[in-house]
Design a protein around this motif. Structure first.
Motif, PDB file in Angstrom:
ATOM      1  N   GLY A 246      -2.277  -6.327   4.648  1.00 53.14           N
ATOM      2  CA  GLY A 246      -1.299  -5.542   5.395  1.00 53.14           C
ATOM      3  C   GLY A 246      -0.631  -6.309   6.516  1.00 53.14           C
ATOM      4  N   ASN A 247      -1.128  -7.509   6.827  1.00 58.06           N
ATOM      5  CA  ASN A 247      -0.561  -8.305   7.918  1.00 58.06           C
ATOM      6  C   ASN A 247       0.312  -9.453   7.419  1.00 58.06           C
ATOM      7  OD1 ASN A 247      -1.868  -6.844  10.013  1.00 58.06           O
ATOM      8  ND2 ASN A 247      -3.773  -7.945   9.579  1.00 58.06           N
ATOM      9  N   VAL A 248       0.722  -9.379   6.152  1.00 59.00           N
ATOM     10  CA  VAL A 248       1.509 -10.474   5.583  1.00 59.00           C
ATOM     11  C   VAL A 248       2.826 -10.669   6.325  1.00 59.00           C
ATOM     12  CG1 VAL A 248       2.786 -11.193   3.525  1.00 59.00           C
ATOM     13  CG2 VAL A 248       0.463 -10.345   3.311  1.00 59.00           C
ATOM     14  N   LEU A 249       3.415  -9.589   6.821  1.00 58.51           N
ATOM     15  CA  LEU A 249       4.690  -9.706   7.535  1.00 58.51           C
ATOM     16  C   LEU A 249       4.512  -9.745   9.049  1.00 58.51           C
ATOM     17  CD1 LEU A 249       7.040  -7.353   5.467  1.00 58.51           C
ATOM     18  CD2 LEU A 249       6.761  -9.829   5.324  1.00 58.51           C
ATOM     19  N   ASN A 250       3.287  -9.861   9.531  1.00 58.90           N
ATOM     20  CA  ASN A 250       3.024  -9.974  10.966  1.00 58.90           C
ATOM     21  C   ASN A 250       2.623 -11.411  11.278  1.00 58.90           C
ATOM     22  OD1 ASN A 250       3.511  -7.237  11.545  1.00 58.90           O
ATOM     23  ND2 ASN A 250       1.435  -6.691  10.936  1.00 58.90           N
ATOM     24  N   ALA A 251       3.601 -12.216  11.621  1.00 63.13           N
ATOM     25  CA  ALA A 251       3.332 -13.628  11.879  1.00 63.13           C
ATOM     26  C   ALA A 251       2.906 -13.894  13.312  1.00 63.13           C
ATOM     27  CB  ALA A 251       4.563 -14.469  11.550  1.00 63.13           C
ATOM     28  N   GLY A 252       2.955 -12.879  14.177  1.00 63.64           N
ATOM     29  CA  GLY A 252       2.509 -13.059  15.556  1.00 63.64           C
ATOM     30  C   GLY A 252       3.657 -13.225  16.537  1.00 63.64           C
ATOM     31  N   ALA A 290      17.608  -1.955  11.363  1.00 67.24           N
ATOM     32  CA  ALA A 290      17.496  -2.008   9.904  1.00 67.24           C
ATOM     33  C   ALA A 290      16.477  -3.062   9.472  1.00 67.24           C
ATOM     34  CB  ALA A 290      18.861  -2.302   9.283  1.00 67.24           C
ATOM     35  N   VAL A 291      16.483  -4.212  10.125  1.00 69.48           N
ATOM     36  CA  VAL A 291      15.512  -5.264   9.804  1.00 69.48           C
ATOM     37  C   VAL A 291      14.096  -4.791  10.119  1.00 69.48           C
ATOM     38  CG1 VAL A 291      14.777  -7.619  10.288  1.00 69.48           C
ATOM     39  CG2 VAL A 291      17.211  -7.082  10.195  1.00 69.48           C
ATOM     40  N   GLY A 292      13.928  -4.169  11.283  1.00 67.15           N
ATOM     41  CA  GLY A 292      12.610  -3.674  11.656  1.00 67.15           C
ATOM     42  C   GLY A 292      12.117  -2.586  10.719  1.00 67.15           C
ATOM     43  N   LEU A 293      13.014  -1.707  10.281  1.00 68.76           N
ATOM     44  CA  LEU A 293      12.634  -0.638   9.356  1.00 68.76           C
ATOM     45  C   LEU A 293      12.246  -1.225   7.997  1.00 68.76           C
ATOM     46  CD1 LEU A 293      12.331   2.340   8.698  1.00 68.76           C
ATOM     47  CD2 LEU A 293      14.781   2.422   8.180  1.00 68.76           C
ATOM     48  N   PHE A 294      12.994  -2.213   7.556  1.00 69.18           N
ATOM     49  CA  PHE A 294      12.649  -2.881   6.299  1.00 69.18           C
ATOM     50  C   PHE A 294      11.247  -3.475   6.369  1.00 69.18           C
ATOM     51  CE2 PHE A 294      12.423  -7.121   4.307  1.00 69.18           C
ATOM     52  CZ  PHE A 294      12.472  -6.755   2.975  1.00 69.18           C
ATOM     53  N   SER A 296       8.797  -2.530   8.341  1.00 66.33           N
ATOM     54  CA  SER A 296       7.809  -1.450   8.442  1.00 66.33           C
ATOM     55  C   SER A 296       7.506  -0.838   7.077  1.00 66.33           C
ATOM     56  CB  SER A 296       8.316  -0.372   9.407  1.00 66.33           C
ATOM     57  OG  SER A 296       8.507  -0.898  10.703  1.00 66.33           O
ATOM     58  N   ILE A 297       8.538  -0.662   6.266  1.00 68.08           N
ATOM     59  CA  ILE A 297       8.330  -0.081   4.935  1.00 68.08           C
ATOM     60  C   ILE A 297       7.474  -1.006   4.069  1.00 68.08           C
ATOM     61  CG2 ILE A 297       9.491   0.601   2.801  1.00 68.08           C
ATOM     62  CD1 ILE A 297      11.847   1.523   4.529  1.00 68.08           C
ATOM     63  N   ILE A 298       7.804  -2.300   4.066  1.00 70.58           N
ATOM     64  CA  ILE A 298       7.025  -3.257   3.277  1.00 70.58           C
ATOM     65  C   ILE A 298       5.584  -3.322   3.797  1.00 70.58           C
ATOM     66  CG2 ILE A 298       6.824  -5.648   2.535  1.00 70.58           C
ATOM     67  CD1 ILE A 298       9.158  -4.109   1.308  1.00 70.58           C
ATOM     68  N   SER A 299       5.414  -3.328   5.120  1.00 72.54           N
ATOM     69  CA  SER A 299       4.069  -3.379   5.697  1.00 72.54           C
ATOM     70  C   SER A 299       3.265  -2.142   5.327  1.00 72.54           C
ATOM     71  CB  SER A 299       4.157  -3.514   7.217  1.00 72.54           C
ATOM     72  OG  SER A 299       4.795  -4.713   7.594  1.00 72.54           O
TER      73      SER A 299
END
Length: 319
Positions: A246-252, A290-294, A296-299
């Protein structure tokens, strides 16, 4: 509702007494009061801001507000996939986060196994305290320390490289490849000590008689680790590994924001920093939303998938 009496061809259903419910609340009301401030904070800072997602579907202007800004539908999402910079940002996020997840997943396991081999409790606890201490330091502090240590002029690392080995100084925070290396290594250094605690807890739950039996059978310390310790750790390893999907899109964001600069945007810019610059510096609130929502949906999809995998392979569930 509960069934209390069952007679032939008749079922008597009685509802719980309201007085019993009230008595239960009278006993637990301090707990409700205790959780109330946290609930208010969660509503204010986590749920009310969700209303701002409408900006992703508007040509939002702050002076017009949500109700008077023009609706543009999926225009900003189309721009997200058409803009070349967005693709590079997504790729950077995936590369950095996957490297952090893989390395940050292996190192705590290895270190927990090594620490478990130390027999003196005093030394063992001292090392454990020393290695998980960086977890409690913010990236604002650590970022400043790393900038000084890795500085191309007078930094400790470059002084060793130049004076000790006679090589040219390395611009760690100005070259994309080296910048990614610094991100991964510093993140592992900061978090692996805290992450290994859960593995030490799993090791502590191993029955000592298993080690005694293995030793009587002539098993070396390595074989005891492979055939006793590792099987005991395997369920929690599977749980941690699947949940990290679930953290694949959380790079820090905190780490990168305190270390990066325009020289490394091409390889160090991630979704979170890109959203920050688009909104706070360029003022493009709709596109950044829009980028942030994208993201969030993938996460969300990845988190749901990881929990399903954790339940399937390790019988782990929260509810």
């Amino acid at each position: 509702m509960r069934i209390t009496d069952v007679k032939e061809n008749e079922v008597v259903i009685r509802l719980p007494n309201k007085k019993v419910r009230f008595r239960g609340f009278k006993k637990t009301w301090p707990l409700h009061v205790l959780i109330f401030p946290s609930l208010i904070i969660a509503i204010i800072f986590h749920y009310i801001p969700i209303l701002g997602l409408v900006m992703a579907f508007q040509d939002y202007k702050p002076w017009l507000g949500f109700f008077k800004s023009d609706w543009v539908g999926l225009k900003h999402f189309e721009a997200l996939f058409m803009f070349e910079g967005s693709k590079q940002v997504i790729w950077n996020t995936l590369v950095i986060s996957v490297l952090k997840i893989v390395c940050g997943f292996i190192v705590p396991i290895v270190f927990a196994l090594l620490l478990n081999e130390i027999r003196r409790n005093g030394i063992k606890r001292s090392i454990q305290t020393f290695v998980y201490l960086p977890h409690f330091l913010s990236w604002v502090i650590l970022g400043g320390i790393l900038i000084d240590i890795l500085s191309i002029k007078g930094g400790l690392i470059n002084r060793v490289i130049v004076d000790g080995f006679g090589l040219d100084p390395i611009f760690f925070l100005g070259q994309g490849g080296w910048f990614r290396f610094v991100l991964v290594i510093s993140d592992i250094w900061k978090e692996f000590g805290y992450g290994m605690i859960i593995y030490l807890a799993a090791i502590a739950g191993v029955n000592p008689s298993l080690y005694e039996a293995a030793e009587m059978d002539g098993a070396t310390r390595l074989k005891q680790t492979l055939h006793v310790t590792m099987p005991a750790m395997l369920p929690i390893i599977i749980v941690v590994g699947t949940l990290q999907l679930g953290n694949v899109l959380n790079a820090g964001f905190d780490q990168i924001f305190n270390l990066y600069n325009p020289l490394v945007y091409d390889q160090g810019d991630v979704i979170d920093t890109f959203v920050y610059r688009s909104a706070m510096i360029k003022g493009d609130f709709s596109f950044s939303t829009a980028v942030g929502l994208f993201k969030s949906i993938i996460s969300f999809i990845l988190i749901v998938t990881s929990y399903r995998l954790a339940y399937k392979f390790a019988n782990y569930r929260i509810f």
